[in-house]
Design a protein around this motif. Structure first.
Motif, PDB file in Angstrom:
ATOM      1  N   ARG A  88      29.565   8.087 -20.166  1.00 22.66           N
ATOM      2  CA  ARG A  88      30.274   8.177 -18.881  1.00 22.66           C
ATOM      3  C   ARG A  88      31.263   7.039 -18.686  1.00 22.66           C
ATOM      4  O   ARG A  88      31.876   6.925 -17.631  1.00 22.66           O
ATOM      5  N   ARG A  89      31.416   6.219 -19.714  1.00 21.11           N
ATOM      6  CA  ARG A  89      32.316   5.070 -19.574  1.00 21.11           C
ATOM      7  C   ARG A  89      33.572   5.223 -20.427  1.00 21.11           C
ATOM      8  O   ARG A  89      34.397   4.312 -20.508  1.00 21.11           O
ATOM      9  N   VAL A  90      33.727   6.396 -21.089  1.00 18.67           N
ATOM     10  CA  VAL A  90      34.883   6.605 -21.964  1.00 18.67           C
ATOM     11  C   VAL A  90      36.123   6.903 -21.122  1.00 18.67           C
ATOM     12  O   VAL A  90      36.128   7.838 -20.323  1.00 18.67           O
ATOM     13  N   VAL A  91      37.164   6.080 -21.289  1.00 15.94           N
ATOM     14  CA  VAL A  91      38.430   6.323 -20.598  1.00 15.94           C
ATOM     15  C   VAL A  91      39.495   6.674 -21.646  1.00 15.94           C
ATOM     16  O   VAL A  91      40.080   7.741 -21.608  1.00 15.94           O
ATOM     17  N   TYR A  92      39.712   5.748 -22.579  1.00 12.18           N
ATOM     18  CA  TYR A  92      40.646   5.999 -23.673  1.00 12.18           C
ATOM     19  C   TYR A  92      39.867   6.101 -24.988  1.00 12.18           C
ATOM     20  O   TYR A  92      38.737   5.646 -25.080  1.00 12.18           O
ATOM     21  N   ASP A  93      40.510   6.713 -25.997  1.00 13.27           N
ATOM     22  CA  ASP A  93      39.803   6.894 -27.262  1.00 13.27           C
ATOM     23  C   ASP A  93      40.679   6.516 -28.454  1.00 13.27           C
ATOM     24  O   ASP A  93      41.836   6.108 -28.277  1.00 13.27           O
ATOM     25  N   LEU A  94      40.112   6.678 -29.646  1.00 11.74           N
ATOM     26  CA  LEU A  94      40.791   6.308 -30.899  1.00 11.74           C
ATOM     27  C   LEU A  94      42.186   6.935 -31.005  1.00 11.74           C
ATOM     28  O   LEU A  94      43.145   6.274 -31.405  1.00 11.74           O
ATOM     29  N   ILE A  95      42.297   8.213 -30.629  1.00  9.78           N
ATOM     30  CA  ILE A  95      43.589   8.898 -30.771  1.00  9.78           C
ATOM     31  C   ILE A  95      44.619   8.331 -29.799  1.00  9.78           C
ATOM     32  O   ILE A  95      45.783   8.164 -30.155  1.00  9.78           O
ATOM     33  N   ASN A  96      44.190   7.981 -28.579  1.00  5.85           N
ATOM     34  CA  ASN A  96      45.114   7.343 -27.635  1.00  5.85           C
ATOM     35  C   ASN A  96      45.664   6.039 -28.234  1.00  5.85           C
ATOM     36  O   ASN A  96      46.848   5.739 -28.086  1.00  5.85           O
ATOM     37  N   VAL A  97      44.794   5.283 -28.910  1.00  9.70           N
ATOM     38  CA  VAL A  97      45.226   4.007 -29.492  1.00  9.70           C
ATOM     39  C   VAL A  97      46.107   4.256 -30.723  1.00  9.70           C
ATOM     40  O   VAL A  97      47.152   3.622 -30.883  1.00  9.70           O
ATOM     41  N   VAL A  98      45.702   5.215 -31.562  1.00  9.89           N
ATOM     42  CA  VAL A  98      46.483   5.546 -32.754  1.00  9.89           C
ATOM     43  C   VAL A  98      47.896   5.982 -32.366  1.00  9.89           C
ATOM     44  O   VAL A  98      48.876   5.621 -33.010  1.00  9.89           O
ATOM     45  N   GLN A  99      47.995   6.755 -31.285  1.00  9.59           N
ATOM     46  CA  GLN A  99      49.310   7.267 -30.874  1.00  9.59           C
ATOM     47  C   GLN A  99      50.070   6.303 -29.964  1.00  9.59           C
ATOM     48  O   GLN A  99      51.158   6.621 -29.502  1.00  9.59           O
ATOM     49  N   GLY A 100      49.469   5.160 -29.665  1.00 11.27           N
ATOM     50  CA  GLY A 100      50.156   4.158 -28.860  1.00 11.27           C
ATOM     51  C   GLY A 100      50.125   4.426 -27.363  1.00 11.27           C
ATOM     52  O   GLY A 100      50.868   3.808 -26.601  1.00 11.27           O
ATOM     53  N   ALA A 138      47.448   3.920 -25.495  1.00  8.91           N
ATOM     54  CA  ALA A 138      46.572   2.923 -24.875  1.00  8.91           C
ATOM     55  C   ALA A 138      46.449   1.751 -25.832  1.00  8.91           C
ATOM     56  O   ALA A 138      46.590   1.912 -27.045  1.00  8.91           O
ATOM     57  N   ARG A 139      46.205   0.556 -25.253  1.00 12.30           N
ATOM     58  CA  ARG A 139      45.968  -0.603 -26.119  1.00 12.30           C
ATOM     59  C   ARG A 139      44.516  -0.568 -26.573  1.00 12.30           C
ATOM     60  O   ARG A 139      43.651  -0.015 -25.905  1.00 12.30           O
ATOM     61  N   LEU A 140      44.261  -1.219 -27.708  1.00 13.33           N
ATOM     62  CA  LEU A 140      42.902  -1.260 -28.247  1.00 13.33           C
ATOM     63  C   LEU A 140      41.935  -1.846 -27.222  1.00 13.33           C
ATOM     64  O   LEU A 140      40.828  -1.342 -27.011  1.00 13.33           O
ATOM     65  N   SER A 141      42.374  -2.902 -26.541  1.00 14.30           N
ATOM     66  CA  SER A 141      41.504  -3.575 -25.564  1.00 14.30           C
ATOM     67  C   SER A 141      41.134  -2.644 -24.404  1.00 14.30           C
ATOM     68  O   SER A 141      40.082  -2.811 -23.786  1.00 14.30           O
ATOM     69  N   GLN A 142      41.984  -1.652 -24.123  1.00 13.62           N
ATOM     70  CA  GLN A 142      41.673  -0.705 -23.041  1.00 13.62           C
ATOM     71  C   GLN A 142      40.663   0.345 -23.493  1.00 13.62           C
ATOM     72  O   GLN A 142      39.913   0.874 -22.676  1.00 13.62           O
TER      73      GLN A 142
END
Lengths: 271, 90
Positions: A54-66, A68-72
């Motif tokens: 229930r704490r997932v906001v952004y994921d690996l694909i968001n970071v891979v595609q730019g 979201a930042r990794l820290s987010q």
């Protein structure tokens, strides 16, 4: 600079995600800074096993595609300060994972952690090959059962051919993690023994996880077994395996759960 | 089913072990095979072209598995005109 470890198997349902969560938690309990990364795009479950769904906001694909930042995207574990989760996307398909994007994220993770543990999807397709691509070390999760051993052999072949390390001519360090092991059945000749599996696959053993009710209980609770029942047989086996990953030499044992006389009788009757 | 059969049924692990050893020996050989064949092909071409000019398209290397024995088959097509010249030179 982190060690990148891929937890892989080829076959599904042998315990990759459970082992990723348990080894990640055990290493964090030993003071290591750990990121566990879910590569199973579309069928993510590491978040659920770690109790972070229930704490997932952004994921690996968001970071891979730019996007979201990794820290987010990194989720810090509520119980262990030094354990972080990078979840997979549940809605996108794995075609969204580009090899350049994954390489960039892995390089960034290497700078931040002591251990980056990649939970591979089952199979030998793109998700699995991307999960192993940047690995320095591999834990091959195997059940003492014919189809699992065969698939592990196939995955060992891929680790020797399709990884960055293999292409540079320095092999990935491979470890066998034998899970769902029942020493009594192996003794009776009903199940492949540790020696059988080691002889067939010829890679060194990092641990033997005994079949245990505590593993299901841990995933029911969303707590790695090394935290939910640290004195249980599987937890002790994972904790020992984590020490071995760090280069320590420990005698190889198959931990057992203490069971009362009536407990033993009852367990036999149900089985 | 008699008592003996009951005990026999128990020891299935050695069967699993033997089946896996046979299967994986074949699968590993199949994985290694394309590389071995490519290597053999290159070296055969190198040796043959020292004496007869042949192209990559003229050399065919394959393996066949029959029971316990594998056969390596090497086919080299030498154009007739070339062969004639070699014989004349010799």
């Amino acid at each position: 600079m982190a060690t990148v470890l891929v937890v892989t198997s080829g076959k599904g349902g042998v315990g990759k995600t459970t082992s990723t969560a348990s080894l990640g938690a055990a290493l964090a309990q030993q003071g290591q800074k750990v990121a566990v990364v879910d590569f199973d795009v579309g069928l993510r479950n590491l978040d659920l096993v770690l109790g972070a769904e229930r704490r997932v906001v952004y994921d690996l694909i968001n970071v891979v595609q730019g996007d979201a930042r990794l820290s987010q995207a990194l989720i810090r574990d509520k119980r262990l300060d030094s354990l972080f989760l990078l979840p997979a996307s549940q809605t996108r398909d794995k075609e969204a994972l580009t090899s350049e994007g994954v390489a960039r994220v892995m390089a960034e993770l290497r700078d931040m952690f002591d251990w980056v543990i990649c939970d591979s999807p089952a199979g030998i397709e793109k998700g699995a090959t991307l999960a192993m691509r940047h690995a320095d070390m591999a834990v091959i999760v195997t059940n003492p059962e014919v189809s699992s051993v065969r698939d592990s052999d196939r995955i060992i072949g891929l680790l020797d051919a399709k990884t960055e390390r293999a292409e540079r001519g320095e092999p990935v360090v491979k470890h066998l993690l034998l899970t769902r092991y029942d020493a009594a059945r192996a003794r009776r000749g009903e199940m492949l023994t540790t020696e059988d599996v080691l002889e067939i696959l010829s890679i060194p053993l990092i641990g033997i996880i005994p079949e245990s009710q505590e593993v299901l209980r841990a995933s029911n609770l969303g707590t790695p077994v090394t935290l939910s029942a640290p004195m249980s047989a599987p937890a002790r086996a994972y904790i020992d395996a984590a020490h071995r990953l760090r280069g320590e030499t420990l005698p190889m044992t198959i931990p057992t759960d203490k069971r009362g006389f009536f407990g033993g009788i009852f367990a036999r009757r149900v089985a | 089913m008699n008592v003996f059969n009951m005990f026999q049924k128990r020891s299935s692990a050695p069967v699993a072990r033997e089946r896996l050893q046979i299967l994986l020996a074949h699968e590993r050989a199949a994985r290694g095979a394309p590389d071995l064949l490519a290597l053999l092909r290159e070296e055969i071409i190198a040796v043959v072209t020292r004496h007869v000019p042949v192209g990559h398209e003229n050399v065919n290397v394959t393996t066949h598995r029959n029971g316990d024995v594998s056969t390596l088959e090497i086919n080299i097509d030498i154009p007739n005109s070339v062969k004639a010249r070699v014989i004349v030179n010799a």
